[in-house]
Motif scaffolding. Structure first.
Motif, PDB file in Angstrom:
ATOM      1  N   LEU A   1      32.274  12.473  41.986  1.00 16.88           N
ATOM      2  CA  LEU A   1      32.081  12.113  43.390  1.00 16.88           C
ATOM      3  C   LEU A   1      30.607  12.126  43.776  1.00 16.88           C
ATOM      4  N   VAL A   2      29.854  13.074  43.230  1.00 18.84           N
ATOM      5  CA  VAL A   2      28.436  13.258  43.555  1.00 18.84           C
ATOM      6  C   VAL A   2      27.628  13.079  42.283  1.00 18.84           C
ATOM      7  N   GLU A   3      26.401  12.563  42.425  1.00 13.94           N
ATOM      8  CA  GLU A   3      25.534  12.431  41.257  1.00 13.94           C
ATOM      9  C   GLU A   3      24.129  12.909  41.598  1.00 13.94           C
ATOM     10  N   ASN A   4      23.425  13.328  40.561  1.00 13.78           N
ATOM     11  CA  ASN A   4      22.035  13.730  40.698  1.00 13.78           C
ATOM     12  C   ASN A   4      21.188  12.465  40.717  1.00 13.78           C
TER      13      ASN A   4
ATOM     14  N   TYR B   1      33.478  23.103  54.937  1.00 17.48           N
ATOM     15  CA  TYR B   1      32.160  22.859  54.346  1.00 17.48           C
ATOM     16  C   TYR B   1      32.175  21.590  53.498  1.00 17.48           C
ATOM     17  N   ASP B   2      33.260  21.368  52.759  1.00 11.99           N
ATOM     18  CA  ASP B   2      33.350  20.182  51.904  1.00 11.99           C
ATOM     19  C   ASP B   2      33.210  18.902  52.728  1.00 11.99           C
TER      20      ASP B   2
ATOM     21  N   LEU C   1      30.095  16.167  52.478  1.00 13.75           N
ATOM     22  CA  LEU C   1      30.330  14.745  52.202  1.00 13.75           C
ATOM     23  C   LEU C   1      29.840  13.869  53.345  1.00 13.75           C
ATOM     24  N   ARG C   2      29.998  14.325  54.574  1.00 14.54           N
ATOM     25  CA  ARG C   2      29.511  13.551  55.718  1.00 14.54           C
ATOM     26  C   ARG C   2      27.984  13.424  55.685  1.00 14.54           C
ATOM     27  N   PHE C   3      27.296  14.522  55.401  1.00 16.14           N
ATOM     28  CA  PHE C   3      25.831  14.466  55.373  1.00 16.14           C
ATOM     29  C   PHE C   3      25.324  13.654  54.190  1.00 16.14           C
TER      30      PHE C   3
END
Length: 109
Positions: free
Chosen positions: A62-65, A3-4, A8-10
């Motif tokens: 790694l991810v941001e809002n 799932y990770d 990340l791909r999407f």
């Protein structure tokens, strides 16, 4: 693919606009659900939501809002996300242009 990796791909494909949690969960669900392995959407949604919350806590995450509620993207300031963008872009092989068909039929005149 876990799932990770799918998340990340999407997010990489979404670019700087990002994706909402529900759309991202739907994409992961569709990519994971097969004829022989069925997955519960609510389970996938919870996993995606916790993954995004866990990986978006600091400014170097790694991810941001994006700013709108529930929309996330890869953090362009993170070195790890830049590496992921390069990895996923290298995996996509350029499509070869189809060669035009040569007409080998005989002329009537």
């Amino acid at each position: 693919m876990t799932y990770d990796d799918k998340i990340l791909r999407f997010l990489t494909e979404a670019g700087s606009d990002g994706l909402s949690v529900r759309k991202l969960a739907r994409h992961v669900f569709n990519a994971s659900n097969t004829l022989f392995e069925t997955v519960d959407f609510e389970e996938v949604h919870r996993y995606v939501q916790t993954f995004l919350l866990r990986n978006s806590r600091s400014s170097d995450s790694l991810v941001e809002n994006v700013g709108k509620r529930g929309i996330y993207r890869l953090n362009p300031r993170s070195a790890r996300s830049q590496q992921l963008m390069l990895m996923f872009s290298e995996e996509e092989e350029p499509e070869e242009a189809p060669k035009p068909a040569v007409d080998l039929s005989l002329s009537l005149f």
